[in-house]
Design an enzyme around this catalytic site. Structure first.
Site, PDB file in Angstrom:
ATOM      1  N   ASP A 120       1.087  -1.635   0.418  1.00 47.21           N
ATOM      2  CA  ASP A 120      -0.490   0.146   0.253  1.00 47.21           C
ATOM      3  C   ASP A 120       0.902   1.731  -0.069  1.00 47.21           C
ATOM      4  O   ASP A 120       0.462   2.665  -0.284  1.00 47.21           O
ATOM      5  CB  ASP A 120      -1.194   0.376   1.061  1.00 47.21           C
ATOM      6  CG  ASP A 120      -2.210  -0.803   1.184  1.00 47.21           C
ATOM      7  OD1 ASP A 120      -1.794  -1.329  -0.108  1.00 47.21           O
ATOM      8  OD2 ASP A 120      -2.977  -0.937   2.093  1.00 47.21           O
ATOM      9  N   CYS A 162       2.498  -8.152   6.060  1.00 41.43           N
ATOM     10  CA  CYS A 162       1.428  -6.821   5.262  1.00 41.43           C
ATOM     11  C   CYS A 162       0.029  -6.824   5.530  1.00 41.43           C
ATOM     12  O   CYS A 162      -0.628  -7.501   5.385  1.00 41.43           O
ATOM     13  CB  CYS A 162       2.515  -6.542   4.611  1.00 41.43           C
ATOM     14  SG  CYS A 162       4.463  -5.586   4.967  1.00 41.43           S
ATOM     15  N   ASP A 163      -0.111  -5.091   4.820  1.00 46.02           N
ATOM     16  CA  ASP A 163      -1.667  -4.798   4.733  1.00 46.02           C
ATOM     17  C   ASP A 163      -2.309  -5.723   4.455  1.00 46.02           C
ATOM     18  O   ASP A 163      -3.845  -5.622   5.073  1.00 46.02           O
ATOM     19  CB  ASP A 163      -1.811  -3.716   4.249  1.00 46.02           C
ATOM     20  CG  ASP A 163      -0.568  -2.765   5.157  1.00 46.02           C
ATOM     21  OD1 ASP A 163      -0.101  -2.933   5.542  1.00 46.02           O
ATOM     22  OD2 ASP A 163      -1.285  -1.788   5.002  1.00 46.02           O
ATOM     23  N   LYS A 164      -2.601  -6.222   3.220  1.00 37.73           N
ATOM     24  CA  LYS A 164      -3.336  -7.368   2.419  1.00 37.73           C
ATOM     25  C   LYS A 164      -3.618  -8.407   2.680  1.00 37.73           C
ATOM     26  O   LYS A 164      -4.859  -9.340   3.018  1.00 37.73           O
ATOM     27  CB  LYS A 164      -3.771  -6.519   1.037  1.00 37.73           C
ATOM     28  CG  LYS A 164      -4.711  -5.399   1.407  1.00 37.73           C
ATOM     29  CD  LYS A 164      -5.444  -4.920   1.566  1.00 37.73           C
ATOM     30  CE  LYS A 164      -6.040  -3.231   2.169  1.00 37.73           C
ATOM     31  NZ  LYS A 164      -5.090  -2.608   2.819  1.00 37.73           N
ATOM     32  N   GLU A 511      -6.778   3.926  -0.017  1.00 38.91           N
ATOM     33  CA  GLU A 511      -6.561   4.440   1.176  1.00 38.91           C
ATOM     34  C   GLU A 511      -6.452   6.484   1.293  1.00 38.91           C
ATOM     35  O   GLU A 511      -5.588   6.065  -0.325  1.00 38.91           O
ATOM     36  CB  GLU A 511      -5.451   3.580   1.740  1.00 38.91           C
ATOM     37  CG  GLU A 511      -5.712   2.613   2.534  1.00 38.91           C
ATOM     38  CD  GLU A 511      -3.806   2.431   3.006  1.00 38.91           C
ATOM     39  OE1 GLU A 511      -4.114   1.818   3.707  1.00 38.91           O
ATOM     40  OE2 GLU A 511      -3.106   2.626   2.908  1.00 38.91           O
ATOM     41  N   SER A 537      -4.680   4.343   5.942  1.00 38.66           N
ATOM     42  CA  SER A 537      -3.637   3.820   6.049  1.00 38.66           C
ATOM     43  C   SER A 537      -4.142   3.547   7.809  1.00 38.66           C
ATOM     44  O   SER A 537      -4.576   4.237   8.122  1.00 38.66           O
ATOM     45  CB  SER A 537      -2.379   3.864   6.214  1.00 38.66           C
ATOM     46  OG  SER A 537      -1.868   4.068   6.176  1.00 38.66           O
TER      47      SER A 537
END
Length: 655
Positions: A120, A162-164, A511, A537
């Site tokens: 991201d 991580c994020d996803k 985001e 975020s």
């Protein structure tokens, strides 16, 4: 350049080529029963395993699948042969290898597959962000297909950071109701000794444009933020929060979230997780025994105590859906956040901006859970991947050498007291830590919205815990135009930014971190508010209200706002109540009543510039339609096949 230049390199080695080879030596450990009763795929799988070089007489062992988001190519010296999209997945091969060696040592057969993930941070401000949230569903789907492609696997171990990629992996594991599953968190990037964290460093452009950073300082800061080549960002954003939530669910081992990437303890977590997966498989403990309604609620409690990312409002419901558990509602989130105090002082919330590695050293999730247990906020009877209940895990942690040794290291190496990072409820109260999330409503957000109220700058909150801002709206139909104005000194203290058309139907619910991070790190930013139908975020801070529903492109009131409108925001950070309302036009001699203002706003047509981003990919448009039919953002942007089928059948019948 011609084809000759491309292909002719004068090397004679290419003509030394085999067209046959002897094939593997030995025999497959086959029995008459296997040949007669097992599917051909099982037998041919052994043939291919021998072809890859595994010892043939070991190929009748139980298979354990390692499922990772690994990216990049590392040389033997650890240097990149090909770059990864982010350091979060760059070193995961080390954890994979450590786990695989344990699996082999215990006479099982390790398999490894990969579904890599985007960053991201890398896609902020680009059309790549339009794929960020939709990627999660698609990756989880591919992961589930890969798991089913090894039908005889006795257990599945996810390795992600991580994020996803991490939420996608948890969703895939959650769907394996009748298999043993364990999640290995990929840890945290080490903070640079004299550098900025990965959140702040993403604002060097905005700070330079506003004259708050020199060119040389921007160059240096941009270079030195990441002090290790692996791990998630050093703040409690979506990556760190997802690791914490995995532990809260009981899906990851105690004290495994936020470990410093590349360090011996990080590798040992992988080995221990492999041992746990084998143990669960032997005992017949499967995912459905671990992921229950009570486990989901524990994860929500831990999320609130850490002050985690609002993105988990999208991910925890999706995990619950895959697990076959009850999907939490806004009312559930509100109830839990009102009961649970925030206990952790880390980036980006403060009050002291410790990197997340310090939270690990201070005891991490089990340390926080000890405090939550003392308040009676946890379901202690739930099963976890240790094969023990949460109560048994916490009883061990309370008196463990591990707990004391890591705390002592934090004192010695960082001169930080552990209880300054993870506080008792009384200490947190005295330090003014407030609960995590508020869900404002009002005529701009009749279906609700989200604000990480714990992250609003304390200096703009009054003694009663109220954040109040009445100001004039500046309306933008894209994040690009908003960040342009920020960089060109067109945003002033007191403004209320409104970014519309950036929900699921407009940009894949991107985001808007470029904007929110700039507001945090610009000197006047704490005096500016943001309202949007996009998401944020996990590192976003300040008075940033997102997830506004209905989204603008679904006819929501936010899409009817105009530059010059007068808006009032009121957030009670203690009672976790809030409102965001259109009051009228700033040019009105006399403002209408609240009821009249709502009528005026609802009667308006949508903003003339409101439209889906022209570069929105068809893939993301499809995702937006499917998640909308499935219940939208408040159900986690999931694919609910029954609801989709019902909608399609209804459409077919009407035609």
């Amino acid at each position: 350049m011609s084809v000759r230049d491309i292909l002719d390199n004068n090397s004679q080695d290419i003509y030394c080529v085999r067209t046959h080879a002897a094939g593997p030596q030995g025999e497959l450990p086959l029995t008459p029963d296997m040949l007669i009763n097992r599917p051909s795929g099982d037998i041919f799988g052994m043939t291919m395993n021998a072809g890859m070089g595994w010892t043939p007489d070991e190929l009748d062992r139980d298979g354990i699948l390692l499922l990772s988001t690994l990216g990049g190519l590392r040389g033997a010296d650890g240097k990149p042969v090909a770059l990864a999209l982010h350091q979060g997945h760059y070193e995961l091969d080390i954890q994979m290898k450590a786990a695989a060696e344990v699996i082999k040592m215990h006479n099982a057969l390790p398999y490894a597959v990969y579904v890599s993930d985007p960053c991201d941070g890398r896609t902020q401000g680009t059309t790549g962000m339009f794929d960020s949230l939709p990627y999660r569903n698609d990756a989880s789907m591919v992961m589930r297909r890969l798991i089913r492609s090894l039908p005889g696997a006795k257990a599945v171990i996810g390795v992600a950071t991580c994020d996803k990629g991490l939420p996608a992996t948890m969703m895939a594991l959650a769907s394996q109701h009748d298999k043993a599953t364990v999640l290995i968190p990929g840890g945290a990037t080490l903070p640079a000794r004299h550098g900025e964290d990965n959140g702040k460093v993403q604002t060097i452009g905005a700070r330079f444009a506003n004259g708050e950073l020199s060119l040389q300082a921007a160059r240096r800061a941009g270079c030195q933020a990441c002090a290790s080549s692996g791990g998630g960002c050093q703040f409690l954003g979506t990556a760190g929060t997802s690791q914490v939530v995995a532990e809260g669910l009981g899906l990851a081992l105690p004290h495994s979230a936020l470990a410093p990437s590349g360090e011996p303890v990080w590798q040992e977590i992988a080995r221990a997780s492999a041992r746990a997966a084998l143990h669960l498989s032997q005992r017949g403990i499967t995912t459905k025994d671990i992921l229950t309604d009570e486990a989901i609620e524990n994860a929500m409690v831990v999320h609130a105590a850490f002050g985690g990312s609002t993105n988990l409002l999208l991910h925890i419901p999706a995990i619950a859906h895959q697990a076959g558990c009850r999907i939490p509602t806004v009312e559930d989130w509100t109830r839990i956040n009102k009961r649970v105090p925030r206990l952790v002082s880390v980036l980006p919330n403060g009050p002291v901006y410790h990197p997340t590695v310090n939270a690990f050293m201070a005891g991490g999730v089990p340390e926080v859970m000890l405090h939550l247990r003392s308040l009676g906020l946890l379901h202690e009877e739930v099963m976890t991947v240790t094969g023990c209940t949460l109560k048994e895990n916490l009883d061990w942690w309370e008196h463990s050498e591990r707990r004391q040794r890591f705390k002592a290291l934090l004192r010695a190496q960082e001169q930080v007291e552990p209880d300054e990072v993870i506080m008792s409820p009384q200490q947190a109260l005295e330090r003014g830590l407030t609960s995590t999330i508020t869900f404002p409503v009002g005529n701009i957000a009749p279906e609700g919205s989200v604000i990480k109220s714990t992250a609003i700058d304390a200096s703009v909150i009054n003694d009663q815990g109220i954040y109040y801002h009445k100001g004039v709206a500046k309306v933008y139909s894209s994040e690009k135009t908003a960040i342009y104005d920020i960089k060109h000194d067109k945003i002033k203290a007191g403004d209320i930014l409104v970014i519309i058309g950036v929900g699921p139907s407009g940009t894949g619910m991107e985001e808007t971190y470029q904007v929110t991070s700039a507001l945090k790190h610009l000197s006047y930013g704490k005096h500016v508010s943001l309202i949007t139908d996009a998401r944020f975020s996990g590192v976003s801070t300040g008075a940033c209200i997102g997830h506004v529903g209905p989204e603008a492109l679904a006819g929501g009131a936010i899409g009817k706002l105009r530059t010059g409108d007068l808006i009032e925001i009121k957030i009670d950070c203690r009672q976790l109540q809030g409102e965001v309302n259109f009051l009228g036009s700033s040019t009105d001699e006399k403002l209408p009543s609240r009821e009249e203002a709502s009528v005026i706003l609802n009667a308006r047509s949508s903003h003339p510039d409101l439209m889906p981003d022209p570069e929105l990919p068809d893939d993301t448009r499809l995702w937006a339609m499917l998640q909308a039919v499935s219940g939208g953002t408040w159900r986690g942007c999931i694919y609910d096949v029954d609801k989709i089928n019902e909608a399609l059948r209804g459409a077919i019948n009407k035609s």
